[in-house]
Design an enzyme around this catalytic site. Sequence first.
Site, PDB file in Angstrom:
ATOM      1  N   THR A  25      61.856  55.844  57.487  1.00  0.00           N
ATOM      2  CA  THR A  25      63.541  54.531  58.240  1.00  0.00           C
ATOM      3  C   THR A  25      63.581  53.492  57.258  1.00  0.00           C
ATOM      4  OG1 THR A  25      61.518  52.947  59.134  1.00  0.00           O
ATOM      5  CG2 THR A  25      62.132  54.924  60.081  1.00  0.00           C
ATOM      6  N   CYS A  26      64.984  52.660  57.312  1.00  0.00           N
ATOM      7  CA  CYS A  26      65.223  51.971  56.729  1.00  0.00           C
ATOM      8  C   CYS A  26      64.763  50.454  56.799  1.00  0.00           C
ATOM      9  CB  CYS A  26      66.562  51.666  56.735  1.00  0.00           C
ATOM     10  SG  CYS A  26      66.879  51.673  58.360  1.00  0.00           S
ATOM     11  N   ASP A  27      63.549  50.791  57.882  1.00  0.00           N
ATOM     12  CA  ASP A  27      63.755  48.869  58.527  1.00  0.00           C
ATOM     13  C   ASP A  27      61.870  49.506  57.196  1.00  0.00           C
ATOM     14  OD1 ASP A  27      61.973  47.273  60.373  1.00  0.00           O
ATOM     15  OD2 ASP A  27      63.528  48.117  61.482  1.00  0.00           O
TER      16      ASP A  27
END
Length: 587
Positions: free
Chosen positions: A484-486
């Site tokens: 994910t981009c988190d």
Amino acid sequence: MNREEWDINVAKELWGLNHSIRGSIIAVDEEGYLVISLGEQKIRVKNLLEKHGFDVAYIRVLPLIERTMRTVYETFTELAKVHDFKGGLQPVFPMKVNPIEVVIDAIWRYGEKYRWGFNTGSLGELELLSKYLEKGGRILIYDGVVSDSVMKILVRFKGNGWRVIIDVESEHDLDILSKYPEFEIGLRIKPLFRPGGKWAHSAGLEGKFGLTVNTLVKLREEYKWIEERSRLLHIHPGSQIYKWSDIEAFINEAYNIFTQLQSHGFTSIEIVDLGGGLAYPYLDTRNGTIESPDYGLIEYFNHILKVFSRLEKHPTLVYEGGRYIVSAHRILVAKVVDIRPYSTEQAQSLRSVRVEDFLSNVRSIDDLKKLVNEYKKYIHKSKQVHQYTLEERELAEDVISKVRDELLAKIYELVRNKPSQIESVINDPLLYKLVTSPSKRYILNFSIFADIPDSVLVNQYFQVVPAQRLNEKPDVLAVLGDLTCDSMGEINEYISHVKTPLEASDWFTKMDLRLMLIPGRRLKLGGVPLHLPIKGENYYIAILDTGAYQDPLAMKHNLIYGAPEIILDEKNGEVEVKIIEKNGKYL
């Protein structure tokens, strides 16, 4: 122990495989592979994923559910004999813990011999459970908000031979139930006691669930039928109570509430539901920490039975520990798809630069502490006053990296020569952070938000273990990053607790010289002890004990949602394997 050797027994301790619930089912074979042992078969986790071409999958080991249910029932039965307890056990499964079809089916099948019932709290759960409506009556305890829509379904359950008990938590519930005089009710009472833990807020007088006693007294005047229809006392202590002293205090209060209600006219109460406070040992070392409760199932039942056996007439006791039943059954396995430096790494051009003089006068950890503090102040001041060119920045990063590596090598040398100096390292926050910091970031083909959301939501600890090479000493400490981009999509904390005596040189990882264990000590590390994959190797990492709450809480962050599933079960002494694609279809 020779540095090139690695004892599998030490590996089991380091990676949390000596476990009272998983037992010998999740194990290590003689070649260092993580295996699932069912009957005479040992199935390698790595082989299972490679066979089906999966980079990520959930492996559901359904016999672990059956094993835990059996353990709960047999433990209670044996201790009931010890205490001459005549009241009996009524186990129920709280559907909120994991309401997916394969789990509920397993609870139904395995629970047949124990008459394992269900605890529900929503219309959706009742609709799901309706699949079993005509398959034979069990007990159903409903403790959600009562409505006419809910009651219509509960009428059907009761009409099909189920024993339905509806918890009362408000005047609203009593208003609805006034129209359904055929139903038994439970009184959900708030305890005064409030234990520690992540879910402490759900208990006590300010907690979300239940009636206060003064509210019950007032409602009793208006709803005269409460006494006659009350069959069950339900008291919720909060989830995952990890300290034994809190469990004792809660059980004692529950006993007091029960006896007081009996003496004040509620003599028809015959069942006591103590909720789901029994803690699952995500780390099974009995430390008395959030990850590792300092008691187990035996202590839990023993005290309950000791206390309630004092009564002249023993009540039926409800067991509601759903997390304890299903946590172990699901294993998340993901392949490492990339390895990155955690911070800066030395450039090849700098490796000829000598920084040994920086450490030439260091003879002890105390000498090292002084030097590190001076160096830290110098670096901090330099960053504030100097505007770097790209070339200077590159050189600064390389120098910092090389100095860090030399510091770690020096700590390793000092501790190896005089192991007692490790105390000075772990008692100094700066040195401890340095020696337990990760050197690598492993990117795995999974999503924490989709696969283990409680890691983000409540900082839940899950046991991480490599699926192979457990017979080899770990190379590095690594943070696990998802796709994910988190920034929260990482696992960057690991708890080490090894009891086996080892030479000081074996306390450190092989390649990056990070501290990964101290015999007899509990350590919180900044990364997971892992191996550096060999070129061309499919290196898999397993995350254990993900079977409770993770399925229903999963999110669609980055539109990554769920994984294919490998379902393992035993039928007629044979291991049965089913594959479910990501879209829910069986292969």
